[in-house]
Design an enzyme around this catalytic site. Structure first.
Site, PDB file in Angstrom:
ATOM      1  N   GLN A   1      88.637  12.525  88.298  1.00 19.02           N
ATOM      2  CA  GLN A   1      89.796  11.623  88.131  1.00 19.02           C
ATOM      3  C   GLN A   1      89.872  11.086  86.702  1.00 19.02           C
ATOM      4  O   GLN A   1      90.945  10.748  86.212  1.00 19.02           O
ATOM      5  CB  GLN A   1      89.707  10.439  89.107  1.00 19.02           C
ATOM      6  CG  GLN A   1      89.909  10.794  90.565  1.00 19.02           C
ATOM      7  CD  GLN A   1      88.595  11.048  91.263  1.00 19.02           C
ATOM      8  OE1 GLN A   1      87.623  11.481  90.640  1.00 19.02           O
ATOM      9  NE2 GLN A   1      88.555  10.802  92.562  1.00 19.02           N
TER      10      GLN A   1
ATOM     11  N   ALA B   1      94.115 -17.642  67.088  1.00 19.18           N
ATOM     12  CA  ALA B   1      92.800 -18.072  66.608  1.00 19.18           C
ATOM     13  C   ALA B   1      91.934 -16.937  66.037  1.00 19.18           C
ATOM     14  O   ALA B   1      91.452 -17.040  64.888  1.00 19.18           O
ATOM     15  CB  ALA B   1      92.070 -18.818  67.727  1.00 19.18           C
TER      16      ALA B   1
ATOM     17  N   ARG C   1      98.733 -15.567  62.758  1.00 20.45           N
ATOM     18  CA  ARG C   1      98.510 -16.674  63.689  1.00 20.45           C
ATOM     19  C   ARG C   1      97.662 -16.164  64.863  1.00 20.45           C
ATOM     20  O   ARG C   1      97.421 -14.965  64.986  1.00 20.45           O
ATOM     21  CB  ARG C   1      99.839 -17.253  64.174  1.00 20.45           C
ATOM     22  CG  ARG C   1     100.839 -16.174  64.497  1.00 20.45           C
ATOM     23  CD  ARG C   1     101.689 -16.423  65.671  1.00 20.45           C
ATOM     24  NE  ARG C   1     100.936 -16.770  66.844  1.00 20.45           N
ATOM     25  CZ  ARG C   1     100.351 -15.869  67.646  1.00 20.45           C
ATOM     26  NH1 ARG C   1     100.394 -14.570  67.378  1.00 20.45           N
ATOM     27  NH2 ARG C   1      99.713 -16.268  68.719  1.00 20.45           N
TER      28      ARG C   1
ATOM     29  N   ASN D   1      83.159   1.196  94.463  1.00 14.13           N
ATOM     30  CA  ASN D   1      84.111   1.925  93.613  1.00 14.13           C
ATOM     31  C   ASN D   1      83.624   3.364  93.519  1.00 14.13           C
ATOM     32  O   ASN D   1      82.585   3.725  94.096  1.00 14.13           O
ATOM     33  CB  ASN D   1      84.224   1.269  92.231  1.00 14.13           C
ATOM     34  CG  ASN D   1      85.372   1.848  91.425  1.00 14.13           C
ATOM     35  OD1 ASN D   1      86.512   1.903  91.910  1.00 14.13           O
ATOM     36  ND2 ASN D   1      85.112   2.312  90.217  1.00 14.13           N
ATOM     37  N   LYS D   2      84.348   4.178  92.797  1.00 20.29           N
ATOM     38  CA  LYS D   2      84.049   5.612  92.679  1.00 20.29           C
ATOM     39  C   LYS D   2      82.569   5.865  92.409  1.00 20.29           C
ATOM     40  O   LYS D   2      81.954   5.157  91.611  1.00 20.29           O
ATOM     41  CB  LYS D   2      84.912   6.192  91.552  1.00 20.29           C
ATOM     42  CG  LYS D   2      84.736   7.660  91.260  1.00 20.29           C
ATOM     43  CD  LYS D   2      84.876   8.532  92.475  1.00 20.29           C
ATOM     44  CE  LYS D   2      86.170   8.337  93.226  1.00 20.29           C
ATOM     45  NZ  LYS D   2      86.132   8.971  94.585  1.00 20.29           N
TER      46      LYS D   2
ATOM     47  N   ASP E   1      87.415  -0.370  95.093  1.00 20.04           N
ATOM     48  CA  ASP E   1      88.062   0.009  96.348  1.00 20.04           C
ATOM     49  C   ASP E   1      87.912  -1.054  97.419  1.00 20.04           C
ATOM     50  O   ASP E   1      88.739  -1.167  98.324  1.00 20.04           O
ATOM     51  CB  ASP E   1      87.499   1.339  96.856  1.00 20.04           C
ATOM     52  CG  ASP E   1      88.182   2.471  96.132  1.00 20.04           C
ATOM     53  OD1 ASP E   1      87.850   2.703  94.960  1.00 20.04           O
ATOM     54  OD2 ASP E   1      89.098   3.090  96.719  1.00 20.04           O
TER      55      ASP E   1
HETATM   56  O1  MRU Z   1      88.704   8.730  95.448  1.00 24.77           O
HETATM   57  P1  MRU Z   1      89.708   7.965  94.661  1.00 24.77           P
HETATM   58  O2  MRU Z   1      90.229   8.733  93.480  1.00 24.77           O
HETATM   59  O3  MRU Z   1      90.814   7.387  95.515  1.00 24.77           O
HETATM   60  O4  MRU Z   1      88.863   6.728  94.054  1.00 24.77           O
HETATM   61  C1  MRU Z   1      89.569   5.739  93.333  1.00 24.77           C
HETATM   62  C2  MRU Z   1      88.688   4.729  92.688  1.00 24.77           C
HETATM   63  O5  MRU Z   1      87.494   4.702  92.828  1.00 24.77           O
HETATM   64  C3  MRU Z   1      89.404   3.689  91.855  1.00 24.77           C
HETATM   65  O6  MRU Z   1      88.569   3.202  90.848  1.00 24.77           O
HETATM   66  C4  MRU Z   1      89.817   2.517  92.756  1.00 24.77           C
HETATM   67  O7  MRU Z   1      90.537   2.950  93.882  1.00 24.77           O
HETATM   68  C5  MRU Z   1      90.612   1.504  92.009  1.00 24.77           C
HETATM   69  S1  MRU Z   1      92.270   2.064  91.690  1.00 24.77           S
HETATM   70  C6  MRU Z   1      93.137   0.731  91.086  1.00 24.77           C
END
Ligand code: MRU
Length: 324
Positions: free
Chosen positions: A182, A51, A49, A233-234, A223
């Site tokens: 990370q 779709a 089941r 973001n990172k 962030d």
């Molecule tokens: O330097 P950091 O490790 O704190 O950077 C974190 C990031 O860039 C994450 O992608 C971001 O904080 C989202 S975490 C849900």
């Protein structure tokens, strides 16, 4: 309990295997099918089941019909297939994926008119496998936006986790995320802990996996998101978004609504942390650059809203032009 991938519909040992969903959650029973008529029954009775899963099962039903057919020529085969397609189409009326998959199988058969019958059968099975494969994603992520980053389920990695739980994740490409790693230290660790199929890559490899067609979508965390959708973001996220646009790969941000900062009109106003030079001059304890080389080490970059396919939040999925 170790989580395992849920596999509701797949091909094995010359037959279609369905996880019988009518018996869940009490029992996990897989059933094998070699006749399209039985697949039609399985769809009708909700053994399979949902779709997309119905569409995939029906496509395999057509591949089975080609194997069942005793026709010696193409016209006889197509007549048998049309009968099966009609029978499979009559199972459930609403999910459009069913009719889409059946039409696609019919077109695949018609396009194989000049081939020997055995090859038409092989083509149809390959087409059904392709339909199934398209429903399963290869995702690429950057940094760590998982349980470790959120004290919970995770944002970007939460999307991955949910896809995995639904049996829709083929592979997660994990960017190692220089300079502080990370991705390799944290995201890969979460994947190992949770049994998420993943493959670690150096950040510089993302372009070539996209060029090979091995990435279906990118999802990262955020962030800070400005009112116009520009997202910090990172460091390295922006280059991934540019690569994704070039290769026509959808690029998503997953973040809680609280990450949106309505006081900032655009990403130009987001403060970007600069970190110590030592993070770039060495990997772990190992020096990788002369101690006196000057370093620029921004921890984040800003991806312009125009490169973001959608921003996924708990209040809904936002698409450009972004109005939160
Ligand atoms: O330097 P950091 O490790 O704190 O950077 C974190 C990031 O860039 C994450 O992608 C971001 O904080 C989202 S975490 C849900």
């Amino acid at each position: 309990m170790t989580p395992t991938t849920i596999n509701p519909v797949h091909w094995a040992d010359n037959g279609l295997v369905l996880l019988d969903q009518t018996l869940l959650p009490s029992r996990e029973v897989e059933r094998r099918y070699e006749r399209w008529e039985d697949v039609a029954d399985a769809i009708r009775t909700l053994v399979v089941r949902g779709a997309p899963a119905i569409g995939v099962a029906a496509a395999f039903g057509v591949a089975l019909a080609a194997r069942q057919s005793r026709a010696m020529g193409f016209d006889g085969l197509i007549a048998d297939l049309e009968l099966a397609i009609k029978g499979l189409a009559a199972t459930r009326p609403t999910a459009v994926n069913l009719f889409w998959a059946l039409e696609r199988m019919k077109q695949a058969a018609l396009a194989s008119r000049t081939l020997p019958i055995a090859e038409v059968r092989a083509r149809l099975l390959a087409e059904a496998e392709a339909i199934r494969g398209e429903d399963i994603a290869r995702i690429l992520t950057h940094c760590n936006a998982g349980a470790l980053a959120t004290a919970g389920y995770g944002t970007a990695l939460g999307v991955v986790r949910a896809a995995h739980a639904a049996g829709k994740l083929a592979l997660l490409w994990v960017d190692e995320t220089r300079p502080v790693m990370q991705g390799s230290r944290l995201t890969a660790w979460e994947c190992v802990r949770e049994g998420i199929p993943h493959r670690l890559i150096a950040d510089v490899v993302a372009a070539s996996v996209m060029a090979r067609g091995d990435v279906d979508l990118v999802v990262t965390g955020a962030d800070r998101i400005a009112a116009n959708g520009d997202t910090a973001n990172k460091i390295g996220t922006y280059s991934l978004a540019v690569l994704a646009a070039h290769h026509r790969v959808p690029f998503y941000i997953a973040a809680p609504f609280s990450t949106i900062d309505p006081t900032l009109a655009s990403g130009a106003e987001i403060p970007i942390e600069e970190r110590d030079a030592s993070e770039v001059r060495r990997v772990g304890a190992q020096p990788t650059a002369p101690g006196e080389s000057p370093v620029f080490n921004p921890a984040f970059d800003v991806t312009p809203a125009g490169l973001i396919t959608a921003i996924i939040t708990e209040r809904g999925v936002f698409r450009p032009p972004y109005r939160f």
